[in-house]
Design a protein around this motif. Structure first.
Motif, PDB file in Angstrom:
ATOM      1  N   TYR A 145       0.884  -1.330  -0.091  1.00 56.13           N
ATOM      2  CA  TYR A 145      -0.128   0.206  -0.150  1.00 56.13           C
ATOM      3  C   TYR A 145       0.829   1.184  -0.112  1.00 56.13           C
ATOM      4  O   TYR A 145       0.257   2.308  -0.296  1.00 56.13           O
ATOM      5  CB  TYR A 145      -1.196   0.196   1.385  1.00 56.13           C
ATOM      6  N   VAL A 146       2.003   1.158   0.600  1.00 53.22           N
ATOM      7  CA  VAL A 146       2.896   2.363   0.660  1.00 53.22           C
ATOM      8  C   VAL A 146       4.513   1.894   0.203  1.00 53.22           C
ATOM      9  O   VAL A 146       4.698   0.885   0.231  1.00 53.22           O
ATOM     10  CB  VAL A 146       3.106   3.163   1.884  1.00 53.22           C
ATOM     11  N   PRO A 147       5.347   2.933  -0.349  1.00 48.42           N
ATOM     12  CA  PRO A 147       6.708   2.590  -0.577  1.00 48.42           C
ATOM     13  C   PRO A 147       7.430   2.041   0.569  1.00 48.42           C
ATOM     14  O   PRO A 147       7.329   2.498   1.790  1.00 48.42           O
ATOM     15  CB  PRO A 147       7.166   3.843  -0.929  1.00 48.42           C
ATOM     16  N   TYR A 148       7.908   0.751   0.573  1.00 49.09           N
ATOM     17  CA  TYR A 148       8.575   0.162   1.469  1.00 49.09           C
ATOM     18  C   TYR A 148      10.106   0.165   1.421  1.00 49.09           C
ATOM     19  O   TYR A 148      10.476  -0.476   0.686  1.00 49.09           O
ATOM     20  CB  TYR A 148       8.216  -1.252   1.794  1.00 49.09           C
ATOM     21  N   GLN A 149      10.378   1.376   1.880  1.00 50.79           N
ATOM     22  CA  GLN A 149      12.163   1.667   1.746  1.00 50.79           C
ATOM     23  C   GLN A 149      12.987   0.762   2.635  1.00 50.79           C
ATOM     24  O   GLN A 149      12.723   0.914   3.795  1.00 50.79           O
ATOM     25  CB  GLN A 149      12.235   3.281   1.984  1.00 50.79           C
ATOM     26  N   VAL A 150      14.016   0.440   2.328  1.00 54.99           N
ATOM     27  CA  VAL A 150      14.876  -0.368   3.067  1.00 54.99           C
ATOM     28  C   VAL A 150      16.512   0.088   3.013  1.00 54.99           C
ATOM     29  O   VAL A 150      17.007   0.798   1.976  1.00 54.99           O
ATOM     30  CB  VAL A 150      15.134  -1.768   2.513  1.00 54.99           C
ATOM     31  N   MET A 151      16.939  -0.336   3.997  1.00 55.81           N
ATOM     32  CA  MET A 151      18.634  -0.126   4.270  1.00 55.81           C
ATOM     33  C   MET A 151      19.037  -1.581   4.882  1.00 55.81           C
ATOM     34  O   MET A 151      18.138  -2.076   5.819  1.00 55.81           O
ATOM     35  CB  MET A 151      18.939   0.997   5.125  1.00 55.81           C
ATOM     36  N   ILE A 236      17.572  17.783   4.551  1.00 51.94           N
ATOM     37  CA  ILE A 236      18.222  16.676   4.476  1.00 51.94           C
ATOM     38  C   ILE A 236      18.291  15.737   5.460  1.00 51.94           C
ATOM     39  O   ILE A 236      18.974  15.964   6.421  1.00 51.94           O
ATOM     40  CB  ILE A 236      19.564  17.078   3.988  1.00 51.94           C
ATOM     41  N   ILE A 237      17.654  14.402   5.067  1.00 56.58           N
ATOM     42  CA  ILE A 237      17.511  13.234   6.475  1.00 56.58           C
ATOM     43  C   ILE A 237      18.493  12.250   5.802  1.00 56.58           C
ATOM     44  O   ILE A 237      18.396  11.740   4.912  1.00 56.58           O
ATOM     45  CB  ILE A 237      16.324  13.011   6.675  1.00 56.58           C
ATOM     46  N   THR A 238      19.424  11.982   6.569  1.00 52.86           N
ATOM     47  CA  THR A 238      20.595  10.788   6.122  1.00 52.86           C
ATOM     48  C   THR A 238      20.210   9.781   7.247  1.00 52.86           C
ATOM     49  O   THR A 238      20.196  10.017   8.508  1.00 52.86           O
ATOM     50  CB  THR A 238      21.744  11.106   5.913  1.00 52.86           C
ATOM     51  N   MET A 239      20.204   8.411   6.913  1.00 49.91           N
ATOM     52  CA  MET A 239      20.005   7.160   7.653  1.00 49.91           C
ATOM     53  C   MET A 239      20.814   6.154   7.249  1.00 49.91           C
ATOM     54  O   MET A 239      21.224   6.002   6.031  1.00 49.91           O
ATOM     55  CB  MET A 239      18.488   6.936   7.513  1.00 49.91           C
TER      56      MET A 239
END
Length: 239
Positions: A145-151, A236-239
């Motif tokens: 249902y929503v983008p599932y962004q991964v690291m 700017i958000i960095t994770m």
């Protein structure tokens, strides 16, 4: 998933209540590194001609069978809106106490995207990657249902991150080349940057990815800090 003749997604605007658009994708063979060397096929489809700030319905499959119907909403245009993020890490198959809450909040439209900052399933490669299969089924009520962004985290290291690399698909904005380890894009007033900090701790496969990531990050932040870009995306958000 199994091998099929085609990888297709039918989709359309929810207000029209019909699948009047279609995209064909491709499938790639993934052989797990476990003892059984399980064969899995990963299907990827790119959806084209999407309108901003619009809710779509879709299903995936081919003539062999189709998935359930899901929906998603595209982001508004420009940067004059406030994206709503869900950010978490360390989500396993067992004792996932937040899963029911996440599923409800995502499906009722309270969040725009999810960012999972490492450590999946505990672990995706376990039991010849059957644990990874179950994890993907577990997050479907969110990721459909929503983008599932991964690291990546340290729990994704097995077989040179192979389960992580094959099961997810991340891109940097304007770049169709897949890179699940470091990527960035703009969402509203935010420039979101993801890197793999595990590279510095885990160098069994060489140090080239440390250097590649550092060079990419330096160039990305230079572009993000150009006055014209920083005016549009002051965060700017960095994770």
């Amino acid at each position: 998933m199994q091998k099929t003749n085609h990888s297709i997604c039918h989709y359309g605007e929810e207000s029209k209540a019909t699948f009047d658009q279609s995209s064909n994708g491709h499938q790639t063979l993934f052989i797990d590194g476990g003892a059984k060397k399980r064969h899995m096929y990963i299907h990827r489809v790119y959806l084209k001609d999407l309108k901003p700030d619009t809710r779509y319905i879709y299903h995936c499959g081919c003539e062999n069978g189709w998935s359930d119907m899901f929906f998603f909403k595209t982001f508004p245009m420009g940067n004059d809106w406030q994206p709503r993020f869900v950010i978490y890490g360390d989500l396993g198959n067992d004792n996932a106490q937040t899963m029911a809450m996440l599923q409800e909040e995502i499906q009722t439209g309270r969040h725009d995207l999810v960012t999972h900052v490492g450590d999946f399933a505990y672990d995706m490669h376990t039991d010849n990657a059957l644990v990874g299969d179950e994890f993907m089924r577990q997050i479907q009520p969110i990721a459909a249902y929503v983008p599932y962004q991964v690291m990546a985290g340290n729990h994704e290291r097995a077989y040179n991150y192979s389960n992580y690399n094959h099961r997810f698909t991340m891109h940097s904005q304007g770049n169709k080349e897949m890179n699940n380890h470091f990527w960035s894009y703009n969402i509203g007033p935010v420039h979101l940057v993801a890197i793999n900090t595990d590279f510095w701790e885990h160098i069994d496969f060489g140090t080239h990815m440390v250097h590649n990531q550092f060079q990419w990050l330096e160039e990305d932040l230079k572009r993000a800090n150009e006055p014209e870009n920083r005016k549009k995306q002051p965060w700017i958000i960095t994770m």
